[in-house]
Design a protein around this motif. Structure first.
Motif, PDB file in Angstrom:
ATOM      1  N   UNK A   1       1.099  -0.773  -0.168  1.00 47.26           N
ATOM      2  CA  UNK A   1      -0.262   0.358  -0.354  1.00 47.26           C
ATOM      3  C   UNK A   1       1.058   1.204  -0.552  1.00 47.26           C
ATOM      4  N   UNK A   2       2.067   1.556   1.079  1.00 52.06           N
ATOM      5  CA  UNK A   2       2.617   2.558   0.742  1.00 52.06           C
ATOM      6  C   UNK A   2       3.310   1.995  -0.857  1.00 52.06           C
ATOM      7  N   UNK A   3       4.048   1.662  -0.872  1.00 49.10           N
ATOM      8  CA  UNK A   3       4.237   1.736  -2.628  1.00 49.10           C
ATOM      9  C   UNK A   3       3.693   2.366  -3.533  1.00 49.10           C
ATOM     10  N   UNK A   4       2.844   2.234  -3.618  1.00 48.38           N
ATOM     11  CA  UNK A   4       1.421   3.109  -4.001  1.00 48.38           C
ATOM     12  C   UNK A   4       1.262   4.198  -3.899  1.00 48.38           C
ATOM     13  N   UNK A   5       1.290   4.566  -2.715  1.00 50.48           N
ATOM     14  CA  UNK A   5       1.060   5.823  -2.101  1.00 50.48           C
ATOM     15  C   UNK A   5       2.370   6.494  -2.281  1.00 50.48           C
ATOM     16  N   UNK A   6       3.452   5.762  -3.135  1.00 49.02           N
ATOM     17  CA  UNK A   6       4.763   6.905  -3.191  1.00 49.02           C
ATOM     18  C   UNK A   6       5.077   7.095  -3.889  1.00 49.02           C
ATOM     19  N   UNK A   7       4.544   6.829  -5.545  1.00 51.18           N
ATOM     20  CA  UNK A   7       4.945   6.605  -7.049  1.00 51.18           C
ATOM     21  C   UNK A   7       5.016   7.791  -7.209  1.00 51.18           C
ATOM     22  N   UNK A   8       6.320   7.740  -7.497  1.00 50.22           N
ATOM     23  CA  UNK A   8       7.515   9.230  -7.782  1.00 50.22           C
ATOM     24  C   UNK A   8       7.519   9.358  -7.052  1.00 50.22           C
ATOM     25  N   UNK A   9       7.704   9.754  -5.825  1.00 50.71           N
ATOM     26  CA  UNK A   9       7.717  10.738  -4.583  1.00 50.71           C
ATOM     27  C   UNK A   9      10.125  10.146  -4.827  1.00 50.71           C
ATOM     28  N   UNK A  10      10.276   9.206  -5.236  1.00 53.43           N
ATOM     29  CA  UNK A  10      11.887   8.999  -4.932  1.00 53.43           C
ATOM     30  C   UNK A  10      12.596   9.747  -5.728  1.00 53.43           C
ATOM     31  N   UNK A  11      12.155   9.908  -6.991  1.00 53.75           N
ATOM     32  CA  UNK A  11      12.628  10.644  -7.843  1.00 53.75           C
ATOM     33  C   UNK A  11      12.400  12.198  -8.139  1.00 53.75           C
ATOM     34  N   UNK A  12      11.197  13.055  -7.268  1.00 47.82           N
ATOM     35  CA  UNK A  12      11.206  14.057  -7.142  1.00 47.82           C
ATOM     36  C   UNK A  12      12.288  14.189  -6.368  1.00 47.82           C
ATOM     37  N   UNK A  13      12.219  13.278  -5.067  1.00 49.42           N
ATOM     38  CA  UNK A  13      12.969  14.165  -4.267  1.00 49.42           C
ATOM     39  C   UNK A  13      14.208  14.520  -4.062  1.00 49.42           C
ATOM     40  N   UNK A  14      14.310  13.270  -5.431  1.00 50.75           N
ATOM     41  CA  UNK A  14      16.123  12.967  -5.490  1.00 50.75           C
ATOM     42  C   UNK A  14      16.335  14.334  -6.817  1.00 50.75           C
ATOM     43  N   UNK A  15      15.272  15.144  -7.178  1.00 50.52           N
ATOM     44  CA  UNK A  15      15.862  15.827  -8.230  1.00 50.52           C
ATOM     45  C   UNK A  15      15.319  16.942  -7.462  1.00 50.52           C
ATOM     46  N   UNK A  16      14.754  17.424  -6.795  1.00 51.83           N
ATOM     47  CA  UNK A  16      14.602  18.855  -6.547  1.00 51.83           C
ATOM     48  C   UNK A  16      16.160  19.011  -4.534  1.00 51.83           C
TER      49      UNK A  16
END
Lengths: 458, 382
Positions: A331-346
């Motif tokens: 469930x957590x994975x589904x809620x986190x889609x794209x967050x890690x990439x966006x975090x590292x970009x910013x």
């Protein structure tokens, strides 16, 4: 499990609370401000924003819809500790809270640099000037210079213009050629913001001067004029470039540094940022610190701005929900889609900004012997030099204890880093990592009434 | 190899007092400390120069002479360390407590301490903000105060001007001895120093140095917290303390003890001590100690309830088994002199201790009989 304690009701704390609530969890947000929003969305009772208000209202509305989220505004955490998997915080109303999960979302504060006259009334930090304006609409002056370094000078100058202040100039000390292009090159989404600020400043005919700094403020009892100079790449004054201008206030900003007082009390592992040597909380991919159940998000993990804080808050909120058994890891994975990439970009963007808008060592050449280094205790540059060269202080702590520099009301929040850098330069070495960490060592995070303290034991 | 007449280990107020007095006596002194100046207990004290809390005759003699020596030093090298005779007030709100205080005062005045019993009206003159329910107390005009870190720093500055040296961040690694076991030198992390005399002024860590030299000494830490308030206009003029404080100092109980010791400082903050705990070098905060100190201080000065706690700091008082300092030559190692274990009185009694040691090393008469302080009282002679 007890409800999650969120310290700080800014973007990171708000977005974490929303994720916890969406997962069916409960939390309490503690903030010293009476209202949510933190520094970025600081507002008065009428809650008007010049821009970016939509995201605030969306978060605030969602928080208010969830009765499991308590918002305790106007409340100071004066002490925090961590023992055996439980984090505890003590509030200035004499109560305390404990939980297996806690989020450090304590944000950042302005970095200041001292210069002759920086302690005069009418001289403020850029963040301070903006907070004043946001919270109460109060103006620091009628004819103002905005100076220092960093993209934050632009919104400050723009909001002063919008409030009717005559901004006499924006001085950026670093050699950023084509400020707007530079911002755009690293993050296109920032172009729009920057373009808006530039338009406001251009319309008001505010001169923007790159490679200039305020090196002195003068006046009889308050700021009446400033000394401006062209500075080289190391911030040393270029000979023959000195100008004197009349004004009635100045706002200077030198970027931000995380407020890690409570993080330090909680005993979490910290890193020293390779670029600006700020102390930042060390977190894993889930924003969890070295202490199990203690998470950190937003500026406390390294200054990165509102967008990064919102993402880190979400990641932390989801991870807390998993740790509390509220949702599954799938469930957590589904809620986190794209967050890690966006975090590292910013994060990359933030680090790029940090290296461009770095404080260069030459600022110390602006100091006069009588320049105040510590405003609370009125300790001068000459006195700091004296404890090193005459009394033999050979480290930051001893220099502080012998000179009282950083021992006053602000507990070194304003001058801690300045003292570390000045003392380091005088003894011929950089402040050590542990000396930098020591700046945040305040077992009493905020002054607490003795009467309240005495009542706790009853 | 360096050469010195005396190597003083420890750059706290005790070590720097010894170094100052020895340097003034013409000895070539090198002070060695593994940390910075005043980095141990000296940097965590209130700066007490108290005669009022002394009960045992030798300690009274040491405290009285030391108090005078403090002012003589200030005359010689300049008072750059906030030394002043602020005076102390000891109070109790029970009849039995006051009876105890009167008895102690009579004993102390027989040994040269000025004591004045004051009534409520006089007390209000001395301390206008004191709780009106306190009707009598003993006033000790001879109690003083200094800023201990500045004191150590200025003492050592004078030592340097007298051709002495101060080696900070230099650990002592061992000792050199002759075939009879007498000290001939000190091995340090920097270099060796040839010397016949070593002063161990390392406070709570004095036992480690004694062991390093092949002897033993029992000095233990006793933790204390001090509360610092936000700065305020001068509210409190003396060092004011509850009579229980005297009882606590002499106590053998390990658990938390506290009784209010309240005083103002030149920077406007008010210091509130004094808790005592024997729990080793544990630097975690004890909320119970903070709460009790706040409560007790407010009960003496209700005005304090309007102030805020700004900071807390803690330190470790070095205490010996009989609560008297250890001053004199080691019973087992010739040339090793200890000057440690002053507990909470080390700032106050440092100069007198330095005078005793200097006289011992120079083979001159001491200002008092120092037998009660000799380390041999704990050490079996090998």
């Amino acid at each position: 499990m007890s409800r999650t304690i969120i310290i700080g009701g800014g973007p990171a704390g708000m977005s974490a609370a929303v994720e916890i609530a969406r997962a069916g969890g409960d939390a309490i947000i503690i903030d010293s401000n009476p209202r949510l929003g933190g520094q970025y969305w600081r507002h008065g009772a009428d809650a008007k924003f010049s821009h970016d208000g939509e995201r605030f209202f969306a978060l605030q509305d969602e928080i208010s819809r969830h009765s499991e989220i308590e918002v305790r505004g106007g409340s100071q955490v004066w002490r925090a500790s961590y023992h055996d998997g439980v984090a505890s915080v003590w509030l200035n109303d004499g109560t305390s809270l404990a939980s297996e999960t806690l989020l450090i979302a304590t944000g950042a504060y302005d970095r200041s640099l001292p210069f002759p006259g920086w302690d005069l009334p009418g001289s403020m930090t850029a963040g301070g000037a903006q907070a004043l304006l946001k919270a109460s609409g109060a103006l620091l002056g009628r004819a103002v210079f905005v100076a220092g370094t960093g993209p934050f000078l632009l919104p400050v100058a723009a909001s002063l213009v919008e409030a009717g202040v005559k901004v006499l100039g924006v001085l950026e000390a670093n050699r950023v050629n084509g400020w707007i292009n530079h911002l755009g090159a690293v993050d296109f989404s920032k172009m729009k913001d920057a373009a808006r600020y530039f338009k406001i400043l251009a319309t008001a005919k505010v001169p923007i001067r790159i490679g200039y700094a305020i090196i002195e403020a003068r006046g009889d009892g308050r700021v009446e004029e400033v000394v401006i100079a062209k500075v080289d790449r190391n911030f040393a004054v270029k000979p023959g470039s000195v100008e004197v201008h009349k004004c009635d206030a100045i706002a200077t900003g030198w970027g931000f540094t995380p407020d890690l007082t409570l993080a330090h009390s909680l005993g979490v592992t910290t890193d020293i940022d390779v670029i600006d040597r700020s102390v930042v909380v060390h977190v894993d991919a889930f924003q969890e610190t070295s202490q199990h159940g203690v998470f950190a998000a937003g500026e406390s993990t390294g200054v990165g701005g509102v967008d990064l804080a919102l993402i880190e808050g979400r990641v932390a909120g989801i991870a807390i929900a998993v740790q509390r058994g509220l949702i599954s890891t799938m469930d957590a994975k589904n809620r986190s889609v794209g967050l890690a990439q966006e975090r590292s970009r910013i994060r990359k963007f933030a680090q790029a900004l940090l290296s461009v808008y770095k404080i260069r060592e030459g600022w110390r050449s602006w100091l006069h012997p009588e320049t105040i280094i510590c405003r609370c205790e009125e300790v001068t540059f000459a006195q700091v030099r004296n404890v090193v060269h005459d009394l033999g202080a050979s480290d930051v702590r001893t220099a502080k204890l012998l000179s009282r520099c950083g021992m006053g009301m602000c507990q070194g929040r304003v001058c801690g880093r300045i003292v570390a850098d000045v003392v380091g330069a005088e003894i011929g070495r950089s402040a050590t990592d542990d000396e930098l960490r020591g700046i945040h060592n305040r077992p009493i995070a905020h002054p607490i009434s003795l009467a309240t303290l005495a009542k706790q034991g009853q | 190899m360096k050469t010195a007449d005396v190597v003083v280990i420890g750059a706290g107020v005790v070590g720097s007092s010894c170094a100052l007095i020895m340097a003034e006596a013409g000895l070539k002194v090198i002070v060695v400390d593994r940390g910075p100046i005043a980095g141990g207990t000296t940097g965590a004290g209130e700066g007490n120069i108290m005669v009022s809390d002394k009960e045992i005759v030798p300690e009274i003699e040491l405290a009285v002479r030391s108090r005078d020596a403090w002012f003589e030093i200030a005359d010689r090298i300049g008072n750059n360390f906030e030394l002043h005779a602020k005076g102390g007030i000891a109070l109790s709100r029970t009849d039995s407590g006051m009876a105890g205080l009167r008895k102690l005062a009579a004993h102390q005045s027989a040994h040269g301490i000025e004591t004045i019993e004051v009534d409520g009206a006089r007390l209000r003159e001395l301390e206008p903000h004191m709780n009106p329910d306190i009707e009598t107390a003993i006033h000790y005009p001879g109690d003083g105060q200094c800023q201990p870190m500045l004191s150590a720093a200025y003492f050592l500055r004078t030592v340097r001007h007298l051709k002495g040296e101060v080696w900070q961040r230099t650990e002592v690694l061992g000792f050199l001895k002759d075939k009879d076991g007498a000290i001939t030198g000190v091995r340090t992390a920097r270099e060796e120093i040839s010397t016949r005399y070593v002063v161990n002024a390392t406070g709570t860590w004095a036992g480690d140095i004694a062991r390093l030299a092949g002897s033993e000494l029992s000095i233990m830490p006793r933790r204390g917290f001090i509360l610092v308030t936000t700065p305020a206009p001068r509210l409190i003029h003396h060092k004011v303390y509850d009579a229980d404080y005297v009882a606590n100092v002499a106590s053998d109980s390990p658990e938390l003890q506290s009784s209010a010791v309240v005083e103002g400082t030149e920077s406007g903050t008010i210091l509130i001590g004094a808790s005592r705990e024997r729990i080793g070098f544990d630097s975690r905060m004890n909320m119970a100690a903070l709460e009790r100190l706040a409560k007790q201080a407010i009960s003496v000065f209700p005005v304090l309830s309007k102030l805020e706690l700004l900071r807390v700091y803690h330190g470790f008082r070095p205490y010996s088994p009989d609560h008297l300092p250890v001053i004199g030559e080691d019973a087992n190692v010739k040339g090793l002199f200890h000057c440690a274990g002053h507990e909470g009185a080390g700032i106050g009694t440092a100069p007198g201790s330095g005078e005793l040691l200097t006289a011992m090393i120079l083979g001159k008469p001491t200002f008092m009989d120092a037998t009660p302080f000799l380390p041999s009282r704990f050490q079996g002679v090998a």
